[in-house]
Design an enzyme around this catalytic site. Structure first.
Site, PDB file in Angstrom:
ATOM      1  N   ASP A  75     108.080  62.425  -2.018  1.00 34.72           N
ATOM      2  CA  ASP A  75     109.484  62.808  -2.525  1.00 34.72           C
ATOM      3  C   ASP A  75     109.750  64.013  -2.833  1.00 34.72           C
ATOM      4  O   ASP A  75     108.924  64.786  -3.253  1.00 34.72           O
ATOM      5  CB  ASP A  75     110.139  61.929  -3.687  1.00 34.72           C
ATOM      6  CG  ASP A  75     110.388  60.614  -3.206  1.00 34.72           C
ATOM      7  OD1 ASP A  75     110.564  60.113  -1.860  1.00 34.72           O
ATOM      8  OD2 ASP A  75     110.180  59.411  -4.149  1.00 34.72           O
ATOM      9  N   ALA A  76     110.723  64.837  -2.611  1.00 34.70           N
ATOM     10  CA  ALA A  76     111.091  66.183  -2.866  1.00 34.70           C
ATOM     11  C   ALA A  76     111.019  66.524  -4.310  1.00 34.70           C
ATOM     12  O   ALA A  76     110.435  67.599  -4.655  1.00 34.70           O
ATOM     13  CB  ALA A  76     112.441  66.613  -2.166  1.00 34.70           C
TER      14      ALA A  76
END
Length: 210
Positions: A75-76
């Protein structure tokens, strides 16, 4: 005197040798270049794709290598090890949960987890998409020495934080964050330290090797 035909020696027969087609020569072996595997230390705020999107950066800002693809997203808002390869089979082996390649995370949580919380993570916790599988979990005491995050996490002065090492063999959406929340300790910072035999060792944020 006329010779009886039966007394004549037999005429030699012409031997015709049939030759088949020449055996096909084996095609020369084509040597395939070995698979390329890149280890990348993904910083916070970077997507697991080359194209940026909204406020998140893309991998092309860090990696200029054609023909490689992400093997297992991150995930970012998470940091740490991201693998990229040009080999489809290797990509599937790393990313597909069916192959059960263990992924190890260092998780900074809000609060001070006790033995009960760690035991629950090990045995599996109920989530809205079903219980998690057994995992490896331990409290990291002392906490790991890690780099400063940009931006830093939000800490509350009166609430301590702790680090948990959690290793899972599943790949559900935001699974680690949901697991720690399920046992009462929200995740503040999430770092992927290893994927199977591949580790983050020696890479600073934004650096890659391979």
């Amino acid at each position: 005197m006329t010779q009886n035909p039966a007394d004549r020696p037999p005429r030699p027969r012409l031997q015709i040798q049939r030759t088949g087609a020449a055996p096909a020569r084996p095609a020369p072996a084509v040597e395939r270049a070995p698979a390329r595997l890149i280890r990348f230390h993904k910083p916070y705020g970077v997507l697991s794709q080359f194209t940026p999107e909204g406020r998140w950066k893309g991998l092309k800002e860090f990696i200029d290598v054609p023909g490689v693809y992400v093997a297992g997203r991150l995930d970012a808002d998470s940091e740490g090890l991201l693998l990229l390869t040009d080999d489809g089979k290797l990509q599937a082996h790393i990313a597909d949960p069916r192959f059960k390649m263990e992924k190890t995370y260092w998780v900074q949580v809000e609060g001070s987890p006790g033995d009960d919380a760690i035991a629950a993570l090990r045995h599996g916790v109920p989530l809205n998409d079903g219980p998690t599988r057994p995992a490896r979990a331990r409290l990291m005491d002392p906490p790991p020495t890690v780099w400063e995050r940009d931006p830093p996490i939000r800490e509350r002065k009166n609430i301590p934080t702790a680090w948990i090492e959690l290793a899972i063999r599943e790949g559900r959406n935001r699974q680690v964050r949901r697991m720690t929340a399920a046992v009462g300790f929200p995740t503040l910072r999430l770092i992927r330290a290893a994927i199977g035999p591949y580790a983050l060792d020696g890479l600073a944020p934004g650096q890659w090797q391979g």
